[in-house]
Motif scaffolding. Structure first.
Motif, PDB file in Angstrom:
ATOM      1  N   THR A  94     -13.110   5.996  73.866  1.00 57.73           N
ATOM      2  CA  THR A  94     -11.743   6.377  74.224  1.00 57.73           C
ATOM      3  C   THR A  94     -11.643   7.894  74.278  1.00 57.73           C
ATOM      4  N   GLN A  95     -10.660   8.405  75.049  1.00 52.61           N
ATOM      5  CA  GLN A  95     -10.472   9.847  75.170  1.00 52.61           C
ATOM      6  C   GLN A  95      -9.993  10.415  73.845  1.00 52.61           C
ATOM      7  N   GLY A  96     -10.503  11.558  73.436  1.00 54.08           N
ATOM      8  CA  GLY A  96     -10.157  12.150  72.155  1.00 54.08           C
ATOM      9  C   GLY A  96      -8.808  12.864  72.141  1.00 54.08           C
ATOM     10  N   ARG A  97      -8.225  13.251  73.319  1.00 56.13           N
ATOM     11  CA  ARG A  97      -6.961  14.004  73.345  1.00 56.13           C
ATOM     12  C   ARG A  97      -5.807  13.083  72.966  1.00 56.13           C
ATOM     13  N   PRO A  98      -4.985  13.460  71.949  1.00 59.65           N
ATOM     14  CA  PRO A  98      -3.899  12.568  71.510  1.00 59.65           C
ATOM     15  C   PRO A  98      -2.772  12.503  72.541  1.00 59.65           C
ATOM     16  N   ALA A  99      -2.050  11.388  72.557  1.00 59.36           N
ATOM     17  CA  ALA A  99      -0.893  11.231  73.446  1.00 59.36           C
ATOM     18  C   ALA A  99       0.233  12.152  72.993  1.00 59.36           C
ATOM     19  N   PRO A 100       1.023  12.708  73.950  1.00 60.87           N
ATOM     20  CA  PRO A 100       2.117  13.621  73.563  1.00 60.87           C
ATOM     21  C   PRO A 100       3.162  12.920  72.706  1.00 60.87           C
ATOM     22  N   ASP A 101       3.672  13.653  71.710  1.00 61.59           N
ATOM     23  CA  ASP A 101       4.711  13.128  70.826  1.00 61.59           C
ATOM     24  C   ASP A 101       6.078  13.495  71.412  1.00 61.59           C
ATOM     25  N   TRP A 102       6.606  12.600  72.255  1.00 55.72           N
ATOM     26  CA  TRP A 102       7.851  12.896  72.958  1.00 55.72           C
ATOM     27  C   TRP A 102       9.043  13.004  72.010  1.00 55.72           C
ATOM     28  N   ARG A 103       9.028  12.228  70.949  1.00 52.46           N
ATOM     29  CA  ARG A 103      10.127  12.297  69.993  1.00 52.46           C
ATOM     30  C   ARG A 103      10.209  13.686  69.361  1.00 52.46           C
ATOM     31  N   ARG A 104       9.066  14.232  69.036  1.00 46.35           N
ATOM     32  CA  ARG A 104       9.029  15.572  68.441  1.00 46.35           C
ATOM     33  C   ARG A 104       9.464  16.626  69.463  1.00 46.35           C
ATOM     34  N   ARG A 105       9.014  16.462  70.702  1.00 54.94           N
ATOM     35  CA  ARG A 105       9.389  17.418  71.741  1.00 54.94           C
ATOM     36  C   ARG A 105      10.892  17.397  72.001  1.00 54.94           C
ATOM     37  N   ILE A 106      11.491  16.220  72.022  1.00 58.96           N
ATOM     38  CA  ILE A 106      12.941  16.106  72.238  1.00 58.96           C
ATOM     39  C   ILE A 106      13.702  16.765  71.096  1.00 58.96           C
ATOM     40  N   LYS A 107      13.224  16.577  69.857  1.00 59.31           N
ATOM     41  CA  LYS A 107      13.886  17.197  68.708  1.00 59.31           C
ATOM     42  C   LYS A 107      13.833  18.718  68.802  1.00 59.31           C
ATOM     43  N   ILE A 108      12.665  19.249  69.181  1.00 60.02           N
ATOM     44  CA  ILE A 108      12.515  20.699  69.305  1.00 60.02           C
ATOM     45  C   ILE A 108      13.412  21.233  70.425  1.00 60.02           C
ATOM     46  N   GLY A 109      13.462  20.500  71.563  1.00 60.28           N
ATOM     47  CA  GLY A 109      14.312  20.921  72.676  1.00 60.28           C
ATOM     48  C   GLY A 109      15.783  20.917  72.310  1.00 60.28           C
ATOM     49  N   ALA A 110      16.210  19.856  71.611  1.00 59.59           N
ATOM     50  CA  ALA A 110      17.613  19.763  71.204  1.00 59.59           C
ATOM     51  C   ALA A 110      17.970  20.872  70.222  1.00 59.59           C
ATOM     52  N   LEU A 111      17.059  21.154  69.291  1.00 58.93           N
ATOM     53  CA  LEU A 111      17.297  22.207  68.310  1.00 58.93           C
ATOM     54  C   LEU A 111      17.391  23.571  68.997  1.00 58.93           C
ATOM     55  N   SER A 112      16.522  23.800  69.980  1.00 58.45           N
ATOM     56  CA  SER A 112      16.558  25.064  70.719  1.00 58.45           C
ATOM     57  C   SER A 112      17.875  25.217  71.466  1.00 58.45           C
ATOM     58  N   LEU A 113      18.355  24.119  72.059  1.00 50.83           N
ATOM     59  CA  LEU A 113      19.623  24.158  72.794  1.00 50.83           C
ATOM     60  C   LEU A 113      20.785  24.476  71.858  1.00 50.83           C
ATOM     61  N   VAL A 114      20.775  23.857  70.682  1.00 52.59           N
ATOM     62  CA  VAL A 114      21.837  24.109  69.702  1.00 52.59           C
ATOM     63  C   VAL A 114      21.836  25.575  69.278  1.00 52.59           C
ATOM     64  N   VAL A 115      20.646  26.127  69.055  1.00 54.77           N
ATOM     65  CA  VAL A 115      20.538  27.530  68.639  1.00 54.77           C
ATOM     66  C   VAL A 115      21.080  28.457  69.726  1.00 54.77           C
ATOM     67  N   VAL A 116      20.749  28.155  70.993  1.00 53.24           N
ATOM     68  CA  VAL A 116      21.226  28.987  72.108  1.00 53.24           C
ATOM     69  C   VAL A 116      22.746  28.913  72.229  1.00 53.24           C
TER      70      VAL A 116
END
Length: 424
Positions: A94-116
């Protein structure tokens, strides 16, 4: 027994090698190698690295230490892979690169939007707060009535020409009078039963009470003098106007807000005009008004002419106060829309135009100012009521208030009850 081919000796074995000479005295002659038939090479297969200590076909494996960057499944006993690497003895990978963690990315994006958003909001707050001119000190007002439920604002439109050029004055038909006077006065009550907007005719016949000079601090005793309400402002400014309104009504004023001609026109232009339905055509040379009947969008110049006109109406100042209420409610309603609030290219020019000429009391916060603004919006939205101060007649050209109705109205406002008093 010599196991070497016939004619070969140990010397031949050791010395008769290509490139090193032979044991004999004669030069080495060409030799012919026996023909060996080679088997065809097996097809090249991709090597399958093994994990240290693993086995392939039952034999121990060699770990070269080389990492290809891929993770493979182990081989089975027969060296065959299952193609998936997940089963026992599977040979797939199997490929060694992990699948993207979309839940974490959405949390970071939402937090960035709130800060802005938070940063922009805080910046806007301090910018707007710095523009407020807190020049009216209500602590100088003496003998004040007790407060009631809800909040009472005294909203004043002055004829101040501050900051206007000669061209502006000519265009807006304001004249060039020095100083400033009140051109309109309203009490806005904001309570649990909806807002109530009450116009105070500038020609209202009122008594000027005792007061303390806003600049000198000197106490001026009351002389029982009755005059027009706008004379109080002309005598000693906003503080005496508040004192006079409180004395003649018994209603405590919590906040004061004043805007001049120039700021009023700029606000209208900043939002792209105000749509208004004018039931009957009218014209007034003094204010510059010239309107046809029907629905139309007024720019800053036209809006100022609309709210200032009184000579074109039989009811004069009483008709003008009605138009002022109608226009201000429409202005608030059309300004407090997502198209303005969420559009920085409209919001900041609109706020800047108003705040540049807005004068408020020292205790007025941006929150209180916004509450006043949205209460005015609710007046035209059907959640509130607008009216003139109840009158009983005229005296020497001045408007006389109906004392019984005024007392009843003030009691309803103090108790934050639904207003049932009528102006006629």
């Amino acid at each position: 027994m010599n196991d070497w081919p016939e004619g070969w000796s140990d010397d031949n074995r050791r010395g008769n090698r290509y490139g090193q000479g032979s044991a004999g005295e004669q030069p080495e002659s060409a030799r012919s190698m026996p023909h060996v038939q080679r088997r065809p090479a097996p097809p090249r297969q991709r090597p399958i690295p093994q994990q240290p200590g693993g086995y392939d076909n039952g034999g121990p494996q060699y770990d070269s230490g080389y990492n290809t960057g891929q993770v493979y499944g182990g081989g089975n006993a027969g060296g065959q892979g299952n193609g998936h690497g997940g089963g026992q003895g599977g040979g797939g990978y199997t490929q060694g690169r992990p699948a993207p963690d979309w839940r974490r990315r959405i949390k970071i994006g939402a937090l960035s939007l709130v800060v802005v958003v938070l940063g922009v909001s805080i910046g806007t707050y301090f910018w707007a707060d710095s523009k407020l001119k807190r020049e009216v000190d209500l602590s100088k007002v003496i003998e004040r009535p007790e407060g009631g439920d809800g909040t009472n604002y005294l909203i004043v439109g002055s004829d101040s020409r501050e900051g206007m050029t000669a061209e502006d004055k000519k265009k807006l038909h304001t004249g060039s009078a020095e100083g400033k006077r009140t051109d309109s006065m309203m009490i806005l009550h904001d309570g649990s039963n909806g807002p109530t907007l009450i116009s105070l005719p500038r020609d209202s016949n009122v008594e000027i009470p005792s007061f303390k000079g806003s600049d000198s601090g000197k106490l001026y005793p009351g002389r029982g003098r009755f005059t027009k309400l706008n004379a109080a402002y002309a005598t000693d400014g906003p503080e005496l106007l508040v004192r006079t309104v409180e004395f003649n009504t018994g209603l405590r004023i919590d906040h004061y807000c004043e805007i001049g001609f120039g700021g009023f026109a700029k606000i209208v232009d900043a939002i792209g005009g105000v749509e208004l339905d004018i039931p009957k055509a009218f014209k007034d040379k003094k204010s510059g008004a010239d309107f046809q009947a029907g629905k139309q969008t007024l720019n800053g110049e036209q809006s100022l002419a609309f709210v200032r006109t009184r000579y074109a109406f039989a009811e004069a100042d009483l008709a003008r106060t009605k138009n002022q209420q109608k226009f201000l409610a429409a202005l608030a309603s059309q300004t407090a829309t997502p198209a303005t609030i969420l559009n920085p290219f409209k919001l900041y020019p609109t706020m800047g135009a108003g705040l540049d000429t807005l004068i408020v009391d020292k205790d007025m916060s941006l929150w209180s100012l916004s509450q006043m603004f949205f209460a005015m919006k609710d007046v035209t939205g059907g959640d509130g009521k607008s009216m003139n101060m109840p009158i009983s007649g005229f005296s020497g050209g001045n408007v006389v208030w109906d004392k019984a109705k005024v007392k009843q109205l003030v009691e309803q406002l103090k108790n934050d009850e639904k207003v049932t008093v009528t102006e006629n």
